[in-house]
Design a protein around this motif. Structure first.
Motif, PDB file in Angstrom:
ATOM      1  N   ALA A 161      45.983   8.830  59.760  1.00  0.00           N
ATOM      2  CA  ALA A 161      45.261   8.728  61.100  1.00  0.00           C
ATOM      3  C   ALA A 161      45.137   7.299  61.518  1.00  0.00           C
ATOM      4  CB  ALA A 161      44.127   9.649  61.006  1.00  0.00           C
ATOM      5  N   ALA A 162      44.725   6.559  60.912  1.00  0.00           N
ATOM      6  CA  ALA A 162      44.343   5.237  61.045  1.00  0.00           C
ATOM      7  C   ALA A 162      45.687   4.294  61.647  1.00  0.00           C
ATOM      8  CB  ALA A 162      43.597   4.318  59.914  1.00  0.00           C
ATOM      9  N   LEU A 163      46.872   4.665  60.999  1.00  0.00           N
ATOM     10  CA  LEU A 163      48.140   4.216  61.326  1.00  0.00           C
ATOM     11  C   LEU A 163      48.353   4.609  62.555  1.00  0.00           C
ATOM     12  CD1 LEU A 163      50.100   4.509  57.999  1.00  0.00           C
ATOM     13  CD2 LEU A 163      49.253   2.349  59.132  1.00  0.00           C
ATOM     14  N   GLU A 164      48.500   5.891  62.849  1.00  0.00           N
ATOM     15  CA  GLU A 164      48.740   6.463  64.338  1.00  0.00           C
ATOM     16  C   GLU A 164      47.690   5.506  65.308  1.00  0.00           C
ATOM     17  OE1 GLU A 164      48.253  10.609  65.689  1.00  0.00           O
ATOM     18  OE2 GLU A 164      49.635  10.661  63.821  1.00  0.00           O
ATOM     19  N   ALA A 165      46.666   5.584  65.280  1.00  0.00           N
ATOM     20  CA  ALA A 165      45.717   4.899  65.957  1.00  0.00           C
ATOM     21  C   ALA A 165      45.904   3.610  66.295  1.00  0.00           C
ATOM     22  CB  ALA A 165      44.391   5.006  65.909  1.00  0.00           C
ATOM     23  N   ILE A 166      46.524   2.771  65.337  1.00  0.00           N
ATOM     24  CA  ILE A 166      46.983   1.295  65.569  1.00  0.00           C
ATOM     25  C   ILE A 166      48.099   1.247  66.191  1.00  0.00           C
ATOM     26  CG2 ILE A 166      47.846  -0.850  64.051  1.00  0.00           C
ATOM     27  CD1 ILE A 166      45.808  -0.134  62.214  1.00  0.00           C
ATOM     28  N   LEU A 167      48.998   1.965  66.045  1.00  0.00           N
ATOM     29  CA  LEU A 167      50.368   2.155  66.644  1.00  0.00           C
ATOM     30  C   LEU A 167      50.288   2.556  67.974  1.00  0.00           C
ATOM     31  CD1 LEU A 167      52.688   3.369  63.752  1.00  0.00           C
ATOM     32  CD2 LEU A 167      52.190   1.147  64.521  1.00  0.00           C
ATOM     33  N   ASP A 168      49.288   3.277  68.285  1.00  0.00           N
ATOM     34  CA  ASP A 168      48.940   3.419  69.965  1.00  0.00           C
ATOM     35  C   ASP A 168      48.676   2.068  70.777  1.00  0.00           C
ATOM     36  OD1 ASP A 168      49.266   6.058  69.757  1.00  0.00           O
ATOM     37  OD2 ASP A 168      47.149   6.474  70.041  1.00  0.00           O
ATOM     38  N   PHE A 169      48.189   1.062  70.010  1.00  0.00           N
ATOM     39  CA  PHE A 169      47.792  -0.083  70.790  1.00  0.00           C
ATOM     40  C   PHE A 169      49.085  -1.193  70.791  1.00  0.00           C
ATOM     41  CE2 PHE A 169      43.740   1.291  69.793  1.00  0.00           C
ATOM     42  CZ  PHE A 169      42.708   0.739  70.719  1.00  0.00           C
ATOM     43  N   GLY A 170      50.102  -1.044  69.952  1.00  0.00           N
ATOM     44  CA  GLY A 170      51.406  -1.775  70.118  1.00  0.00           C
ATOM     45  C   GLY A 170      52.080  -1.697  68.851  1.00  0.00           C
ATOM     46  N   ARG A 171      52.929  -2.841  68.572  1.00  0.00           N
ATOM     47  CA  ARG A 171      53.814  -2.793  67.450  1.00  0.00           C
ATOM     48  C   ARG A 171      53.880  -4.099  66.373  1.00  0.00           C
ATOM     49  NH1 ARG A 171      59.159  -1.237  65.822  1.00  0.00           N
ATOM     50  NH2 ARG A 171      59.850  -3.103  64.645  1.00  0.00           N
ATOM     51  N   PRO A 172      52.794  -3.768  65.302  1.00  0.00           N
ATOM     52  CA  PRO A 172      52.329  -4.928  64.542  1.00  0.00           C
ATOM     53  C   PRO A 172      53.762  -5.279  63.894  1.00  0.00           C
ATOM     54  CG  PRO A 172      51.318  -2.716  63.929  1.00  0.00           C
ATOM     55  CD  PRO A 172      52.202  -2.592  64.925  1.00  0.00           C
ATOM     56  N   SER A 173      53.807  -6.458  63.343  1.00  0.00           N
ATOM     57  CA  SER A 173      54.986  -6.776  62.606  1.00  0.00           C
ATOM     58  C   SER A 173      55.019  -6.205  61.269  1.00  0.00           C
ATOM     59  CB  SER A 173      55.401  -8.296  62.668  1.00  0.00           C
ATOM     60  OG  SER A 173      54.222  -8.980  61.913  1.00  0.00           O
ATOM     61  N   ARG A 174      53.865  -5.994  60.544  1.00  0.00           N
ATOM     62  CA  ARG A 174      53.575  -5.465  59.274  1.00  0.00           C
ATOM     63  C   ARG A 174      52.182  -4.959  59.490  1.00  0.00           C
ATOM     64  NH1 ARG A 174      54.120  -8.295  53.626  1.00  0.00           N
ATOM     65  NH2 ARG A 174      53.944 -10.362  54.878  1.00  0.00           N
ATOM     66  N   VAL A 175      52.001  -3.860  58.628  1.00  0.00           N
ATOM     67  CA  VAL A 175      50.863  -3.225  58.219  1.00  0.00           C
ATOM     68  C   VAL A 175      50.709  -3.123  56.873  1.00  0.00           C
ATOM     69  CG1 VAL A 175      49.146  -1.613  58.888  1.00  0.00           C
ATOM     70  CG2 VAL A 175      50.602  -2.051  60.594  1.00  0.00           C
ATOM     71  N   GLU A 176      49.459  -3.486  56.167  1.00  0.00           N
ATOM     72  CA  GLU A 176      49.031  -3.373  54.761  1.00  0.00           C
ATOM     73  C   GLU A 176      47.988  -2.466  54.647  1.00  0.00           C
ATOM     74  OE1 GLU A 176      51.398  -7.204  52.550  1.00  0.00           O
ATOM     75  OE2 GLU A 176      49.550  -7.516  53.504  1.00  0.00           O
ATOM     76  N   LEU A 177      47.537  -2.090  53.335  1.00  0.00           N
ATOM     77  CA  LEU A 177      46.527  -1.373  53.221  1.00  0.00           C
ATOM     78  C   LEU A 177      45.708  -2.073  51.939  1.00  0.00           C
ATOM     79  CD1 LEU A 177      44.531   1.137  53.343  1.00  0.00           C
ATOM     80  CD2 LEU A 177      46.457   2.410  52.003  1.00  0.00           C
TER      81      LEU A 177
END
Ligand code: 5GP
Ligand code: MG
Length: 177
Positions: free
Chosen positions: A113-129
């Motif tokens: 769910a968090a990834l979905e929310a972040i991707l609503d804001f734009g396109r990061p070049s990378r997301v790590e956890l």
């Protein structure tokens, strides 16, 4: 109920330092580095990491926050579908290198769910956890890139993450009902 201390306050602090070094190892090009903490205790953890990273880098590292619905945060009454109820992302997400921070990783649904929310804001070049504790029992193909402590838990056990800012001390405690 049986309880067992998993991390003392000293071990807690050293674990965060080690995680900060692991981040720096992978992000020598740190210009677009940003942290996003998941309420509640993920935000306090992210804030601690931020201070460690800023000291090393000599630059500001922006910090965003995601609020998961309360039912999900009080994970003893967890819903199966966590939803993001509030977002505070005070940096441009496009081309950023985001590290999502949470206290405990379990089924993986909160992170989805968090990834979905972040991707609503734009396109990061990378997301790590990054998580302080990975307690297993994943239900989705989600893994953490940075892990403070891996614990094979039973579903009847619970992990209490205590953080100075909220709980007056740092500790991780495992409780079996
Ligand atoms: P998941 O969505 O992966 O099933 O669960 C992760 C979320 O629920 C995290 O935000 C975490 O805070 C919370 N959570 C799940 N299990 C535990 C646990 O044993 N202890 C704590 N403190 N939080 C948990
Ligand atoms: Mg949580």
């Amino acid at each position: 109920t049986k309880t067992r201390q998993i991390l003392s306050d000293g071990e807690f602090a050293r674990t965060l330092e080690r995680l900060a070094f692991e981040i720096l190892e992978r992000h020598d090009q740190s210009r677009r580095l940003a942290l996003v903490g998941i309420q509640r205790r993920g935000v306090e953890l992210a804030d601690r990491l931020r201070r460690l990273l800023e000291n090393r880098l000599g630059q500001e590292v922006p910090l965003g926050k995601l609020d998961i619905n309360l039912y999900r945060d009080d994970w003893t009454t967890m819903e199966s579908q966590p939803r993001i109820s509030r977002t505070d992302i005070p940096f441009p997400v496009d081309d950023s290198q985001i590290i999502l921070v949470d206290d405990v990783l379990y089924t993986g649904r909160t992170i989805r769910a968090a990834l979905e929310a972040i991707l609503d804001f734009g396109r990061p070049s990378r997301v790590e956890l990054l998580v302080l504790v990975d307690r297993g029992h994943r239900e989705l193909p989600i893994h953490a890139d940075y892990v403070g402590k891996r614990l094979d838990t039973s579903k009847r056990e619970r992990i209490d993450v205590l953080i100075q800012e909220r709980d007056e001390r740092d500790a991780v405690v495992l409780t079996e009902e």
